[in-house]
Design a protein around this motif. Structure first.
Motif, PDB file in Angstrom:
ATOM      1  N   GLY A  19       2.191  11.321  -5.552  1.00 50.43           N
ATOM      2  CA  GLY A  19       2.902  11.980  -6.499  1.00 50.43           C
ATOM      3  C   GLY A  19       2.508  12.339  -7.881  1.00 50.43           C
ATOM      4  N   ASN A  20       1.670  11.482  -8.096  1.00 51.27           N
ATOM      5  CA  ASN A  20       0.578  12.347  -9.135  1.00 51.27           C
ATOM      6  C   ASN A  20      -0.208  13.267  -8.909  1.00 51.27           C
ATOM      7  OD1 ASN A  20       2.172  10.529 -11.452  1.00 51.27           O
ATOM      8  ND2 ASN A  20       0.099   9.449 -12.029  1.00 51.27           N
ATOM      9  N   LEU A  31       1.025  -0.933  -0.357  1.00 49.94           N
ATOM     10  CA  LEU A  31      -0.423  -0.088   0.010  1.00 49.94           C
ATOM     11  C   LEU A  31       0.629   1.312  -0.033  1.00 49.94           C
ATOM     12  CD1 LEU A  31      -2.610   1.347   0.252  1.00 49.94           C
ATOM     13  CD2 LEU A  31      -2.846   0.856   2.458  1.00 49.94           C
ATOM     14  N   GLY A  32       1.872   1.564   1.235  1.00 50.50           N
ATOM     15  CA  GLY A  32       2.526   2.026   0.789  1.00 50.50           C
ATOM     16  C   GLY A  32       3.739   2.370  -0.734  1.00 50.50           C
ATOM     17  N   LEU A  33       3.952   1.808  -1.001  1.00 48.07           N
ATOM     18  CA  LEU A  33       4.705   1.683  -2.478  1.00 48.07           C
ATOM     19  C   LEU A  33       3.502   2.007  -3.517  1.00 48.07           C
ATOM     20  CD1 LEU A  33       6.634  -1.707  -2.426  1.00 48.07           C
ATOM     21  CD2 LEU A  33       7.696   0.226  -2.081  1.00 48.07           C
ATOM     22  N   ALA A  34       2.248   2.013  -3.800  1.00 48.24           N
ATOM     23  CA  ALA A  34       0.717   2.383  -3.767  1.00 48.24           C
ATOM     24  C   ALA A  34       1.115   3.708  -3.712  1.00 48.24           C
ATOM     25  CB  ALA A  34      -0.146   1.064  -4.466  1.00 48.24           C
ATOM     26  N   LEU A  35       0.924   4.494  -3.044  1.00 48.54           N
ATOM     27  CA  LEU A  35       0.623   5.717  -2.218  1.00 48.54           C
ATOM     28  C   LEU A  35       1.260   6.527  -2.928  1.00 48.54           C
ATOM     29  CD1 LEU A  35      -0.657   5.621   1.706  1.00 48.54           C
ATOM     30  CD2 LEU A  35      -2.087   5.066  -0.927  1.00 48.54           C
ATOM     31  N   MET A  69      -3.213   1.354 -11.960  1.00 46.67           N
ATOM     32  CA  MET A  69      -4.203   2.334 -11.641  1.00 46.67           C
ATOM     33  C   MET A  69      -4.993   3.727 -10.532  1.00 46.67           C
ATOM     34  SD  MET A  69      -8.689   1.050 -11.467  1.00 46.67           S
ATOM     35  CE  MET A  69      -8.349   1.105  -9.733  1.00 46.67           C
ATOM     36  N   LEU A  70      -4.141   3.054  -9.697  1.00 43.60           N
ATOM     37  CA  LEU A  70      -4.389   4.343  -8.073  1.00 43.60           C
ATOM     38  C   LEU A  70      -3.575   5.591  -8.831  1.00 43.60           C
ATOM     39  CD1 LEU A  70      -3.599   1.916  -5.448  1.00 43.60           C
ATOM     40  CD2 LEU A  70      -6.021   3.279  -6.083  1.00 43.60           C
ATOM     41  N   ALA A  71      -2.251   5.342  -9.353  1.00 46.76           N
ATOM     42  CA  ALA A  71      -1.253   6.262 -10.239  1.00 46.76           C
ATOM     43  C   ALA A  71      -2.298   7.375 -10.940  1.00 46.76           C
ATOM     44  CB  ALA A  71      -0.058   5.854 -10.268  1.00 46.76           C
ATOM     45  N   VAL A 125      -6.903  14.437 -10.808  1.00 46.49           N
ATOM     46  CA  VAL A 125      -7.369  15.466  -9.318  1.00 46.49           C
ATOM     47  C   VAL A 125      -6.133  16.513  -9.247  1.00 46.49           C
ATOM     48  CG1 VAL A 125      -7.191  15.201  -6.670  1.00 46.49           C
ATOM     49  CG2 VAL A 125      -8.864  13.424  -8.373  1.00 46.49           C
ATOM     50  N   GLY A 126      -4.712  16.139  -9.691  1.00 46.37           N
ATOM     51  CA  GLY A 126      -3.911  16.462  -9.685  1.00 46.37           C
ATOM     52  C   GLY A 126      -3.963  18.135 -10.576  1.00 46.37           C
TER      53      GLY A 126
END
Length: 431
Positions: A232-233, A223-227, A352-354, A360-361
């Motif tokens: 960041g995006n 989860l940390g690697l995905a966040l 996909m999360l990124a 949003v950014g």
């Protein structure tokens, strides 16, 4: 023999060449498609449709695509996808030659190219640890070379080549990209077959997709690697949305200078990818990831306060170096610890999360610049990145990384981690 002493297998050279050629073609088409759209319309919203179409597949089918990749043969998925993209590009090339291009056609092509990218990238991410025996050190070296080549081709060589080829004819850059996909498909097809665990129980596709997504959210390290890329995006797209305006209004940079500014960031990315493995060895992967996140936040803060173009270029180069190192270390760690038959779903969930975070950014950057000041999105992005660093530091600590690597290697070998194998699931089908 230690991981550092072992050589990358010969099959990796073919995979590297395939992705390098394909990245060059991607850089050509990424420059050519917007320019082709610009010959058809000057409406910003219409132009945005073509750009957004390429990201939609990740938003709509990211997790399902990962589940399919985990069912299919990964090498076959890659070469069939590239062959299909080569054929696809012949359609707009023919339309350009016959003066039949349209915005709907370009948007459809961008969408289908993005869909192909979803399958190819996910399959390549899942295939690499199979090829390298899930060795963390080899994975870092391989990802460093792949990332460096991708940055050089798609960031440096591809876009100017696309613009130059477009001057020769509207169909030329599209045909060049089609050739790159054809070469890539032929190279990938010659890659060695690799054995993978074969789960036993057949399950519905949606249940498999949910299992892959929940695997990410249940594991604090994953989860940390995905966040990291997701948050960041948000920050980087907030900056990218206003960067051209910031460079022009606050730094006095013209169009040519703005291109040099972006080149500074890409140069930093190449350097970061090159030193990533060394950072991981010296600091430990977890600490290195925390440091690169902090570097990115401080670099954006420096960009916001930059008094001149030179300081801005240095700040972007430092930020690019942090991003380049992160994009080697994080995927390498994920590939080393995730079970082979879940690799496609875990990789696509993270991607996909990124991708979902990017719009949003962009909206955040535009709103802050409109409501406050052109520097405000940059300061907000820096604060967001530094806050994310603090939140994820414990999630991706050296202790967690070492525990995950030990769990992935029940035999305790420091050289070749094996995959942990949770509850079996559906048997992969041939593509």
């Amino acid at each position: 023999m230690t991981s550092e002493a072992r050589k990358l297998p010969s099959g990796f050279g073919r995979l590297w060449t395939a992705q390098t050629v394909s990245s060059l073609g991607d850089g050509v088409s990424h420059a050519a498609l917007p320019l082709l759209a610009l010959t058809l319309t000057r409406d910003p919203m219409t132009l945005a449709v073509v750009t957004a179409a390429g990201t939609l597949p990740w938003l709509l089918f990211g997790v399902l695509g990962g589940a399919l990749v985990d069912r299919w043969d990964r090498r076959r998925t890659m070469w069939v996808t590239d062959a299909a993209r080569a054929v696809l590009l012949a359609i707009p090339a023919a339309a350009a030659a016959l003066d039949g291009l349209s915005i709907p056609l370009l948007a459809a092509v961008a969408f289908l190219l993005g869909l192909g990218g979803l399958f190819f990238d996910t399959a390549a991410t899942a295939y690499l640890p199979d090829l390298l025996g899930r060795d963390p050190a080899l994975l870092e070296r391989a990802n460093s070379r792949l990332r460096g080549a991708q940055t050089a081709m798609s960031g440096f060589a591809g876009p100017p080549a696309g613009s130059a080829l477009l001057a020769l004819g509207r169909a030329v850059p599209l045909l060049a990209d089609a050739v790159s996909f054809t070469v890539s498909a032929l190279l990938v097809r010659s890659l060695p077959a690799v054995s993978r665990p074969v789960p036993e129980v057949r399950e519905p596709l949606l249940r498999q997709a949910r299992a892959g997504a929940s695997y990410v959210f249940r594991d604090r390290l994953l989860l940390g690697l995905a966040l990291r890329p997701a948050v960041g995006n948000v920050a980087f797209l907030a900056v990218e949305t206003v960067l051209a305006l910031f460079a022009h209004d606050r730094l006095g940079i013209d169009t040519y200078g703005f291109g040099l500014l972006l080149t500074a960031e890409a140069t930093g990315g190449l350097i970061g990818a090159g030193i990533a493995s060394s950072l991981g060895r010296r600091l430990g992967t977890g600490t290195a990831l925390t440091c690169t996140a902090a570097v990115e936040g401080l670099a954006i803060l420096g960009l916001a306060a930059a008094p001149d173009p030179y300081a801005a270029g240095l700040a972007l180069a430092v930020c690019g170096a942090g991003m380049g190192a992160t994009m080697v270390l994080a995927p390498s760690l994920r590939q080393a610890i995730v079970p082979a038959h879940l690799m496609g779903r875990v990789a696509s969930t993270s991607r996909m999360l990124a991708m979902c975070a990017a719009p949003v950014g962009a909206f955040l950057g535009g709103w802050l610049a409109t409501a406050y000041d052109i520097r405000t999105p940059l300061y907000a992005a820096a604060v967001l990145l530094l806050a994310m660093t603090a939140v994820t530091a414990s999630m991706t600590s050296n202790r967690r990384v070492e525990e995950a690597l030990r769990a992935a290697d029940p035999a305790g070998s420091p050289d070749r981690p094996a995959s942990k194998d949770p509850a079996p699931e559906s048997t992969p089908n041939a593509l």
